[in-house]
Design a protein around this motif. Structure first.
Motif, PDB file in Angstrom:
ATOM      1  N   ASP A   1     -18.696  10.562  -9.065  1.00 63.69           N
ATOM      2  CA  ASP A   1     -17.870  10.625 -10.273  1.00 63.69           C
ATOM      3  C   ASP A   1     -16.929   9.435 -10.346  1.00 63.69           C
ATOM      4  N   THR A   2     -16.363   9.050  -9.220  1.00 60.73           N
ATOM      5  CA  THR A   2     -15.462   7.896  -9.181  1.00 60.73           C
ATOM      6  C   THR A   2     -16.203   6.621  -9.549  1.00 60.73           C
TER       7      THR A   2
ATOM      8  N   ASP B   1     -18.954   6.401 -11.385  1.00 59.78           N
ATOM      9  CA  ASP B   1     -19.278   6.479 -12.809  1.00 59.78           C
ATOM     10  C   ASP B   1     -18.069   6.138 -13.670  1.00 59.78           C
ATOM     11  N   SER B   2     -16.915   6.642 -13.274  1.00 63.36           N
ATOM     12  CA  SER B   2     -15.688   6.361 -14.011  1.00 63.36           C
ATOM     13  C   SER B   2     -15.333   4.873 -13.951  1.00 63.36           C
ATOM     14  N   ALA B   3     -15.480   4.291 -12.781  1.00 66.16           N
ATOM     15  CA  ALA B   3     -15.191   2.863 -12.631  1.00 66.16           C
ATOM     16  C   ALA B   3     -16.159   2.027 -13.473  1.00 66.16           C
TER      17      ALA B   3
ATOM     18  N   ALA C   1     -17.636   2.975 -16.245  1.00 66.62           N
ATOM     19  CA  ALA C   1     -17.247   3.152 -17.651  1.00 66.62           C
ATOM     20  C   ALA C   1     -16.019   2.308 -17.982  1.00 66.62           C
ATOM     21  N   ASP C   2     -15.046   2.283 -17.069  1.00 68.26           N
ATOM     22  CA  ASP C   2     -13.853   1.457 -17.279  1.00 68.26           C
ATOM     23  C   ASP C   2     -14.214  -0.015 -17.343  1.00 68.26           C
ATOM     24  N   THR C   3     -15.099  -0.439 -16.467  1.00 68.38           N
ATOM     25  CA  THR C   3     -15.522  -1.840 -16.453  1.00 68.38           C
ATOM     26  C   THR C   3     -16.221  -2.201 -17.753  1.00 68.38           C
ATOM     27  N   GLU C   4     -17.080  -1.309 -18.232  1.00 65.02           N
ATOM     28  CA  GLU C   4     -17.783  -1.566 -19.490  1.00 65.02           C
ATOM     29  C   GLU C   4     -16.802  -1.665 -20.655  1.00 65.02           C
TER      30      GLU C   4
END
Length: 102
Positions: A42-43, A45-47, A49-52
């Protein structure tokens, strides 16, 4: 001394109890490990998404900056053309409009 069959039975029961305890501990660790892996996934995936999202924002900022540079270059070229026409008009003793037409 005690009955050898009873002692053998106690040893077997101890082995079974020990095996059951070890299996329970292994399952507990496996469940904990799976939970940790899920949290790590999850971490990640979240990172991602933030990068994108940050890359999209950077792309928009770069595009806006490029547009600003284009407008500034067009303005500078227009000012240079105007100044060149004024200089030509002074040198050739004509109006700026006539100099721009040349």
């Amino acid at each position: 001394m005690g009955d050898p069959n009873v002692e053998k039975g106690n040893t077997t029961m101890r082995k079974i109890a020990l095996f059951a305890a070890a299996a329970g501990a292994a399952l507990s660790l496996a469940a904990c490990s799976e939970s940790t892996q899920d949290a790590a996934g999850d971490t990640v995936d979240s990172a991602a998404a933030d990068t994108e999202a940050n890359m999209d924002a950077m792309g928009q900022a770069v595009e806006e900056s490029a547009n600003d540079v284009e407008v500034a270059a067009d303005n500078a070229a227009a000012e240079a053309d105007q100044e060149a026409a004024e200089v030509e008009a002074d040198v050739q003793d004509e109006s700026v409009t006539e100099a721009q037409a040349d």
